[in-house]
Design a protein around this motif. Sequence first.
Motif, mmCIF file in Angstrom:
data_model
loop_
_atom_site.group_PDB
_atom_site.id
_atom_site.type_symbol
_atom_site.label_atom_id
_atom_site.label_comp_id
_atom_site.label_asym_id
_atom_site.label_seq_id
_atom_site.Cartn_x
_atom_site.Cartn_y
_atom_site.Cartn_z
ATOM 1 N N UNK A 1 0.850 -1.178 0.000
ATOM 2 C CA UNK A 1 0.000 0.000 0.000
ATOM 3 C C UNK A 1 0.893 1.238 0.000
ATOM 4 N N UNK A 2 0.576 2.185 -0.873
ATOM 5 C CA UNK A 2 1.377 3.415 -0.915
ATOM 6 C C UNK A 2 0.857 4.410 0.128
ATOM 7 N N UNK A 3 1.603 5.493 0.322
ATOM 8 C CA UNK A 3 1.282 6.461 1.360
ATOM 9 C C UNK A 3 -0.058 7.145 1.178
ATOM 10 N N UNK A 4 -0.379 7.513 -0.054
ATOM 11 C CA UNK A 4 -1.649 8.192 -0.328
ATOM 12 C C UNK A 4 -2.829 7.265 -0.011
ATOM 13 N N UNK A 5 -2.711 6.001 -0.407
ATOM 14 C CA UNK A 5 -3.759 5.016 -0.135
ATOM 15 C C UNK A 5 -3.895 4.769 1.360
ATOM 16 N N UNK A 6 -2.770 4.727 2.064
ATOM 17 C CA UNK A 6 -2.781 4.544 3.518
ATOM 18 C C UNK A 6 -3.608 5.654 4.174
ATOM 19 N N UNK A 7 -3.310 6.902 3.839
ATOM 20 C CA UNK A 7 -4.021 8.031 4.441
ATOM 21 C C UNK A 7 -5.502 8.014 4.083
ATOM 22 N N UNK A 8 -5.822 7.734 2.818
ATOM 23 C CA UNK A 8 -7.218 7.716 2.386
ATOM 24 C C UNK A 8 -7.982 6.585 3.074
ATOM 25 N N UNK A 9 -7.389 5.408 3.163
ATOM 26 C CA UNK A 9 -8.038 4.265 3.815
ATOM 27 C C UNK A 9 -8.320 4.582 5.281
ATOM 28 N N UNK A 10 -7.324 5.124 5.974
ATOM 29 C CA UNK A 10 -7.485 5.448 7.398
ATOM 30 C C UNK A 10 -8.544 6.534 7.590
ATOM 31 N N UNK A 11 -8.505 7.593 6.775
ATOM 32 C CA UNK A 11 -9.468 8.688 6.901
ATOM 33 C C UNK A 11 -10.881 8.214 6.583
ATOM 34 N N UNK A 12 -11.040 7.414 5.530
ATOM 35 C CA UNK A 12 -12.364 6.900 5.158
ATOM 36 C C UNK A 12 -12.938 6.039 6.288
ATOM 37 N N UNK A 13 -12.101 5.221 6.889
ATOM 38 C CA UNK A 13 -12.537 4.369 8.001
ATOM 39 C C UNK A 13 -12.961 5.242 9.188
ATOM 40 N N UNK A 14 -12.141 6.235 9.535
ATOM 41 C CA UNK A 14 -12.442 7.110 10.671
ATOM 42 C C UNK A 14 -13.731 7.888 10.444
ATOM 43 N N UNK A 15 -13.961 8.313 9.201
ATOM 44 C CA UNK A 15 -15.165 9.082 8.870
ATOM 45 C C UNK A 15 -16.444 8.288 9.132
ATOM 46 N N UNK A 16 -16.358 6.974 9.078
ATOM 47 C CA UNK A 16 -17.532 6.116 9.259
ATOM 48 C C UNK A 16 -17.811 5.793 10.726
ATOM 49 N N UNK A 17 -16.907 6.145 11.617
ATOM 50 C CA UNK A 17 -17.067 5.798 13.028
ATOM 51 C C UNK A 17 -18.026 6.778 13.715
ATOM 52 N N UNK A 18 -18.987 6.259 14.483
ATOM 53 C CA UNK A 18 -19.967 7.124 15.141
ATOM 54 C C UNK A 18 -19.313 8.158 16.064
ATOM 55 N N UNK A 19 -19.680 9.420 15.894
ATOM 56 C CA UNK A 19 -19.180 10.479 16.761
ATOM 57 C C UNK A 19 -17.786 10.977 16.438
ATOM 58 N N UNK A 20 -17.170 10.475 15.369
ATOM 59 C CA UNK A 20 -15.807 10.889 15.024
ATOM 60 C C UNK A 20 -15.828 12.259 14.350
ATOM 61 N N UNK A 21 -14.876 13.099 14.735
ATOM 62 C CA UNK A 21 -14.738 14.440 14.167
ATOM 63 C C UNK A 21 -13.306 14.660 13.713
ATOM 64 N N UNK A 22 -13.146 15.398 12.616
ATOM 65 C CA UNK A 22 -11.825 15.771 12.107
ATOM 66 C C UNK A 22 -11.550 17.216 12.506
ATOM 67 N N UNK A 23 -10.387 17.439 13.120
ATOM 68 C CA UNK A 23 -9.973 18.779 13.530
ATOM 69 C C UNK A 23 -8.544 19.028 13.066
ATOM 70 N N UNK A 24 -8.127 20.291 13.142
ATOM 71 C CA UNK A 24 -6.755 20.669 12.771
ATOM 72 C C UNK A 24 -6.146 21.579 13.837
ATOM 73 N N UNK A 25 -6.040 21.086 15.098
ATOM 74 C CA UNK A 25 -5.531 21.931 16.182
ATOM 75 C C UNK A 25 -4.043 22.259 16.070
ATOM 76 N N UNK A 26 -3.304 21.486 15.284
ATOM 77 C CA UNK A 26 -1.855 21.698 15.146
ATOM 78 C C UNK A 26 -1.502 22.295 13.786
ATOM 79 N N UNK A 27 -2.500 22.784 13.058
ATOM 80 C CA UNK A 27 -2.271 23.357 11.738
ATOM 81 C C UNK A 27 -2.758 22.433 10.638
ATOM 82 N N UNK A 28 -2.727 22.937 9.410
ATOM 83 C CA UNK A 28 -3.273 22.218 8.257
ATOM 84 C C UNK A 28 -2.522 20.929 7.936
ATOM 85 N N UNK A 29 -1.282 20.800 8.403
ATOM 86 C CA UNK A 29 -0.475 19.614 8.095
ATOM 87 C C UNK A 29 -0.845 18.392 8.939
ATOM 88 N N UNK A 30 -1.657 18.593 9.941
ATOM 89 C CA UNK A 30 -2.040 17.496 10.842
ATOM 90 C C UNK A 30 -3.553 17.298 10.797
#
Length: 127
Positions: free
Chosen positions: A1-30
């Motif tokens: 698995x390449x890096x881009x696929x790794x990030x997309x797979x992890x983010x897609x999985x997290x997006x489906x979890x009940x109550x999960x939120x995406x934030x950027x408290x450490x800046x746009x790079x995180x």
Amino acid sequence: MDGETLLKTAADCADELPGADLEHPFGADWDVFKVRGKVFMLMTEVPGRPVVILKSDPGEALALREQYENITPGYHMNKKHWITLESGDAIEEQLVKELVTESYRLVVDGLPKSRQPVDPHTYGRGS
């Protein structure tokens, strides 16, 4: 698995979890994924290498680090309770999804029962 696929797979999985939120408290790079205000996954690039940082049971974390060269102690986190996942041939989609879901369950389990969006002992276990 390449890096881009790794990030997309992890983010897609997290997006489906009940109550999960995406934030950027450490800046746009995180990308920081939280459930009820508690972090369960971080994603960033460590000098050009996309990484996913996840909570893990200490015994499981040790076993994963021994089994996979692309799983190392948590970057900028408690090395006993967090792991860093990098792309590589041995890292498969199902493993990424299992590790993201397990990190989420561990964090939910630490929340007061009244704040848990799911039962951490049964959620995602196919029972």
